[in-house]
Motif scaffolding. Structure first.
Motif, PDB file in Angstrom:
ATOM      1  N   ASN A 113     -26.421 -50.732 -45.714  1.00  0.00           N
ATOM      2  CA  ASN A 113     -26.295 -49.616 -44.509  1.00  0.00           C
ATOM      3  C   ASN A 113     -24.820 -50.192 -43.781  1.00  0.00           C
ATOM      4  N   ASN A 114     -24.956 -51.606 -43.784  1.00  0.00           N
ATOM      5  CA  ASN A 114     -23.765 -51.997 -42.844  1.00  0.00           C
ATOM      6  C   ASN A 114     -22.385 -52.003 -43.539  1.00  0.00           C
ATOM      7  N   GLN A 115     -22.779 -51.841 -44.938  1.00  0.00           N
ATOM      8  CA  GLN A 115     -21.458 -51.676 -46.040  1.00  0.00           C
ATOM      9  C   GLN A 115     -21.095 -50.313 -45.569  1.00  0.00           C
ATOM     10  N   LYS A 116     -22.051 -49.257 -45.587  1.00  0.00           N
ATOM     11  CA  LYS A 116     -21.614 -47.874 -45.373  1.00  0.00           C
ATOM     12  C   LYS A 116     -21.252 -47.927 -43.873  1.00  0.00           C
ATOM     13  N   GLN A 117     -21.412 -48.544 -42.924  1.00  0.00           N
ATOM     14  CA  GLN A 117     -20.897 -48.308 -41.466  1.00  0.00           C
ATOM     15  C   GLN A 117     -19.313 -48.884 -41.721  1.00  0.00           C
ATOM     16  N   ILE A 118     -19.124 -49.958 -42.572  1.00  0.00           N
ATOM     17  CA  ILE A 118     -17.780 -50.205 -42.821  1.00  0.00           C
ATOM     18  C   ILE A 118     -17.139 -49.026 -43.451  1.00  0.00           C
ATOM     19  N   ASP A 119     -17.450 -48.479 -44.390  1.00  0.00           N
ATOM     20  CA  ASP A 119     -16.805 -47.350 -45.253  1.00  0.00           C
ATOM     21  C   ASP A 119     -16.495 -46.385 -43.800  1.00  0.00           C
ATOM     22  N   ILE A 120     -17.518 -45.828 -43.033  1.00  0.00           N
ATOM     23  CA  ILE A 120     -17.267 -44.824 -41.937  1.00  0.00           C
ATOM     24  C   ILE A 120     -16.022 -45.414 -41.345  1.00  0.00           C
ATOM     25  N   GLN A 121     -15.928 -46.442 -40.795  1.00  0.00           N
ATOM     26  CA  GLN A 121     -14.875 -46.804 -40.037  1.00  0.00           C
ATOM     27  C   GLN A 121     -13.395 -47.050 -40.776  1.00  0.00           C
ATOM     28  N   LEU A 122     -13.497 -47.336 -42.144  1.00  0.00           N
ATOM     29  CA  LEU A 122     -12.473 -47.094 -42.692  1.00  0.00           C
ATOM     30  C   LEU A 122     -11.906 -45.851 -43.014  1.00  0.00           C
ATOM     31  N   ASP A 123     -12.839 -45.104 -43.131  1.00  0.00           N
ATOM     32  CA  ASP A 123     -12.249 -43.531 -43.369  1.00  0.00           C
ATOM     33  C   ASP A 123     -11.911 -43.040 -42.037  1.00  0.00           C
ATOM     34  N   ARG A 124     -12.502 -43.432 -40.917  1.00  0.00           N
ATOM     35  CA  ARG A 124     -11.765 -43.065 -39.715  1.00  0.00           C
ATOM     36  C   ARG A 124     -10.427 -43.638 -39.570  1.00  0.00           C
ATOM     37  N   ARG A 125     -10.333 -44.744 -39.946  1.00  0.00           N
ATOM     38  CA  ARG A 125      -8.978 -45.524 -39.630  1.00  0.00           C
ATOM     39  C   ARG A 125      -7.979 -44.564 -40.642  1.00  0.00           C
ATOM     40  N   PHE A 126      -8.395 -44.392 -41.779  1.00  0.00           N
ATOM     41  CA  PHE A 126      -7.318 -43.572 -42.563  1.00  0.00           C
ATOM     42  C   PHE A 126      -6.823 -42.424 -42.141  1.00  0.00           C
ATOM     43  N   LYS A 127      -8.053 -41.757 -41.390  1.00  0.00           N
ATOM     44  CA  LYS A 127      -7.521 -40.219 -40.906  1.00  0.00           C
ATOM     45  C   LYS A 127      -6.749 -40.365 -39.340  1.00  0.00           C
ATOM     46  N   VAL A 128      -6.907 -41.586 -38.804  1.00  0.00           N
ATOM     47  CA  VAL A 128      -6.295 -41.590 -37.718  1.00  0.00           C
ATOM     48  C   VAL A 128      -4.777 -42.058 -37.848  1.00  0.00           C
ATOM     49  N   PHE A 129      -4.446 -42.816 -39.056  1.00  0.00           N
ATOM     50  CA  PHE A 129      -3.271 -43.188 -39.762  1.00  0.00           C
ATOM     51  C   PHE A 129      -2.727 -41.934 -39.970  1.00  0.00           C
ATOM     52  N   GLU A 130      -3.315 -41.154 -40.680  1.00  0.00           N
ATOM     53  CA  GLU A 130      -2.347 -39.927 -41.093  1.00  0.00           C
ATOM     54  C   GLU A 130      -2.123 -39.067 -39.986  1.00  0.00           C
ATOM     55  N   SER A 131      -3.121 -38.913 -38.928  1.00  0.00           N
ATOM     56  CA  SER A 131      -2.550 -38.061 -37.743  1.00  0.00           C
ATOM     57  C   SER A 131      -1.546 -38.673 -37.017  1.00  0.00           C
ATOM     58  N   LEU A 132      -1.575 -40.103 -36.833  1.00  0.00           N
ATOM     59  CA  LEU A 132      -0.273 -40.733 -36.211  1.00  0.00           C
ATOM     60  C   LEU A 132       0.954 -40.437 -36.939  1.00  0.00           C
ATOM     61  N   ILE A 133       0.911 -40.478 -38.209  1.00  0.00           N
ATOM     62  CA  ILE A 133       2.079 -40.525 -38.966  1.00  0.00           C
ATOM     63  C   ILE A 133       2.658 -39.069 -38.889  1.00  0.00           C
ATOM     64  N   ASN A 134       1.775 -38.165 -38.808  1.00  0.00           N
ATOM     65  CA  ASN A 134       2.358 -36.919 -38.530  1.00  0.00           C
ATOM     66  C   ASN A 134       3.184 -36.573 -37.257  1.00  0.00           C
ATOM     67  N   VAL A 135       2.483 -37.357 -36.194  1.00  0.00           N
ATOM     68  CA  VAL A 135       3.198 -37.156 -34.991  1.00  0.00           C
ATOM     69  C   VAL A 135       4.399 -37.786 -34.840  1.00  0.00           C
ATOM     70  N   VAL A 136       4.416 -38.989 -35.614  1.00  0.00           N
ATOM     71  CA  VAL A 136       5.581 -40.003 -35.606  1.00  0.00           C
ATOM     72  C   VAL A 136       6.773 -39.405 -36.526  1.00  0.00           C
ATOM     73  N   LYS A 137       6.653 -38.483 -37.402  1.00  0.00           N
ATOM     74  CA  LYS A 137       7.424 -38.035 -38.535  1.00  0.00           C
ATOM     75  C   LYS A 137       8.807 -37.698 -37.972  1.00  0.00           C
ATOM     76  N   LYS A 138       8.890 -36.901 -36.836  1.00  0.00           N
ATOM     77  CA  LYS A 138      10.056 -36.603 -36.184  1.00  0.00           C
ATOM     78  C   LYS A 138      10.848 -37.709 -35.564  1.00  0.00           C
ATOM     79  N   TYR A 139      10.479 -38.969 -35.415  1.00  0.00           N
ATOM     80  CA  TYR A 139      11.143 -39.963 -34.556  1.00  0.00           C
ATOM     81  C   TYR A 139      11.547 -41.011 -35.529  1.00  0.00           C
ATOM     82  N   MET A 140      11.018 -41.289 -36.886  1.00  0.00           N
ATOM     83  CA  MET A 140      11.419 -42.422 -37.371  1.00  0.00           C
ATOM     84  C   MET A 140      11.330 -42.190 -39.032  1.00  0.00           C
ATOM     85  N   ASP A 141      12.085 -43.168 -39.821  1.00  0.00           N
ATOM     86  CA  ASP A 141      11.815 -43.214 -41.357  1.00  0.00           C
ATOM     87  C   ASP A 141      10.600 -44.020 -41.602  1.00  0.00           C
ATOM     88  N   TYR A 142      10.388 -44.944 -40.850  1.00  0.00           N
ATOM     89  CA  TYR A 142       9.335 -46.076 -41.126  1.00  0.00           C
ATOM     90  C   TYR A 142       8.175 -45.409 -41.600  1.00  0.00           C
TER      91      TYR A 142
END
Length: 192
Positions: free
Chosen positions: A34-63
């Motif tokens: 169960n604790n392993q699955k909780q890590i998976d949930i947070q990893l998935d959440r992190r990936f989705k937040v990264f994607e959203s952040l990168i979409n917002v940032v796209k117009k500002y930088m090449d990074y």
């Protein structure tokens, strides 16, 4: 009391102990999973937040192009390692994504407009929050692994675990930093 009754009581006590211990180990194994699955949930959440952040940032930088490619590649490595049951490679890939997350704030400092963007600020907070939740999930996972290992290795419990080896004897890896990362952090000095 007759010896027959005493023998039956002793056998019942032993059987009760075996059943209790077996059920306890099964419960601990499920807690680890169960604790392993909780890590998976947070990893998935992190990936989705990264994607959203990168979409917002796209117009500002090449990074973001390099960052997104790195995150996607590392996420793919982690998923493949998980599918093949290779926890060590999975942990290494996820830890590299955490390194990227820790460096994103430095990148924002270079772009004043980006720093002021409300969506960007909110997503930056989400990344920090997600990393904190992920750290907590990893801690809980390691705690449950420790509890399972300690219980499994106890004297009488180890005999029962050995008797039911296929169902009760697992070698869960602790979630930890690589040796190179530990050495890097140990050698880190603050330069003002």
């Amino acid at each position: 009391m007759s010896t027959g009754i005493i023998i039956v009581l002793v056998l019942l006590a032993i059987a009760g102990f075996v059943v209790f211990t077996y059920n306890r180990l099964i419960s601990l194994i499920e807690a680890v999973r169960n604790n392993q699955k909780q890590i998976d949930i947070q990893l998935d959440r992190r990936f989705k937040v990264f994607e959203s952040l990168i979409n917002v940032v796209k117009k500002y930088m090449d990074y973001e192009q390099t960052t997104l490619k790195d995150v996607v590649a590392l996420r793919s490595q982690a998923q493949q390692a998980k599918a093949s049951g290779n926890e060590a490679d999975r942990i290494a890939a996820e830890n590299k994504i955490s390194d990227i997350a820790s460096k994103i704030s430095l990148v924002f400092e270079q772009y004043p407009d980006l720093k002021a963007n409300q969506n960007c600020l909110q997503l930056q907070e989400e990344i920090v929050s997600t990393e904190n939740k992920l750290a907590y999930a990893k801690q809980s996972f390691n705690d449950s692994v420790e509890t399972y290992n300690a219980t499994k290795k106890a004297f009488f419990t180890s005999m029962i675990a050995g008797a039911f080896k296929a169902k009760l004897d697992f070698d869960f890896p602790y979630w930890q930093l690589s040796e190179a990362k530990v050495a890097e952090q140990e050698n880190y000095t603050v330069k003002l």
